[in-house]
Scaffold this active site. Structure first.
Site, PDB file in Angstrom:
ATOM      1  N   MET A   1      46.892  79.083  36.102  1.00 54.38           N
ATOM      2  CA  MET A   1      47.126  77.875  35.302  1.00 54.38           C
ATOM      3  C   MET A   1      46.944  78.206  33.825  1.00 54.38           C
ATOM      4  O   MET A   1      47.892  78.202  33.066  1.00 54.38           O
ATOM      5  CB  MET A   1      46.177  76.770  35.747  1.00 54.38           C
ATOM      6  N   CYS A   2      45.756  78.507  33.383  1.00 51.79           N
ATOM      7  CA  CYS A   2      45.427  78.936  32.021  1.00 51.79           C
ATOM      8  C   CYS A   2      45.704  77.828  30.981  1.00 51.79           C
ATOM      9  O   CYS A   2      46.507  76.934  31.204  1.00 51.79           O
ATOM     10  CB  CYS A   2      46.173  80.191  31.613  1.00 51.79           C
TER      11      CYS A   2
END
Length: 296
Positions: A1-2
């Site tokens: 995701m980050c």
């Protein structure tokens, strides 16, 4: 995701607040990337010096190596220690000599440039920001990343930003499907890599294109043909700041622009605390379109 954040300051009056604002943006993205975090700050420079960002897990070993580096170079270097990272300024002609010494001493060269300093570590973003004192830093622009590791181990080396050229760095949300083949091509062009991370390959590709004479905008436009996968890139150079999303653009992104700054966040809440955000031009960057700003 980050999570990705970036802030490009237009007015000098706001430069002293860069670290404080970027710290708040980074902390807000914690739930998108609680494994590790990092950031790059573009601050003041001295014309004849290059800043090397060096790191070691043991701060005491870092200090010993820094003292030995002075003896090795034959003059007292300017240096600032922030936790287990050291910023040391060496004469431009001595950069490669200092790099070789640091590597032989077991230090990791995180980045180099006239103005760029990079800090990254494993841990919650708020902890990483506090560890390196981000809120007290000033500068013209900065980028940050909160990492949720998906394809490689949670290590300091795997944290963003990735820097493969002087004053150049990149943060990335997504994944590249052809990074192994691009890596092989770039190695043949003389680039080297420290990790197996796909994001480092993206940084290397831009470094290579700019080394061949492309502007930051041109290098990013070229990357649309060269790099396959899903990605949102935020890139910093000595004087520039740019954003690019892939043609599909499945990764979230939002930007804000005022007369004082340009800001990027993976989500709007990263921008919500910025001054004047209520009257900013808020927009979602279009797919496959390069957005770039540069200071004169």
């Amino acid at each position: 995701m980050c999570g990705i954040v970036g802030l490009f300051i237009k007015t000098p009056e706001l430069e002293q607040d860069l670290g404080r604002l970027l710290s708040g943006m980074l902390e807000t993205m914690s739930d998108r990337g609680p494994d590790s975090a990092g950031f790059a700050i573009y601050g003041a420079d001295k014309a004849d010096l290059v800043k090397l960002t060096l790191s070691h897990s043991d701060p005491a070993a870092l200090e010993r190596a820094a003292a030995e580096l002075n003896a090795h170079l034959g003059y007292p270097t300017e240096r600032t220690t922030r936790s287990n990272h050291l910023i040391v300024s060496v004469r431009r002609a001595d950069e490669e000599k200092a790099r070789a010494f640091a590597t032989a001493a077991g230090l990791r060269v995180v980045g180099a440039g006239k103005r760029m300093e990079i800090f990254k570590e494993v841990g919650l973003p708020i902890q990483v920001a506090e560890q390196f004192g981000l809120s007290g830093m000033s500068g013209t622009h900065g980028i940050g990343h909160t990492r949720m590791a998906t394809e490689s181990a949670v290590t300091t080396n795997g944290a963003h930003p990735f820097s493969t050229g002087r004053d150049q760095c990149l943060v990335h949300n997504g994944s590249l499907s052809n990074h192994n083949s691009v890596r092989r091509e770039l190695k043949r062009e003389g680039l080297s890599f420290e990790t197996e991370n796909d994001s480092e390959v993206a940084a290397g590709y831009l470094t290579w294109r700019m080394r061949e004479g492309a502007s930051l905008r041109m290098a990013l436009e070229d990357s649309l043909k060269a790099l396959d996968g899903f990605y949102t890139f935020v890139v910093g150079t000595e004087n520039g700041f740019a954003v690019l999303r892939d043609p599909v653009s499945c990764k979230p992104a939002v930007m804000a622009e005022t007369k004082d700054y340009v800001a990027f966040g993976s989500e709007y809440r990263a921008l919500a605390g910025l001054p004047g955000i209520e009257s900013a031009h808020i927009f979602e960057p279009e797919p496959a379109k390069v957005y770039a700003w540069e200071r004169a």
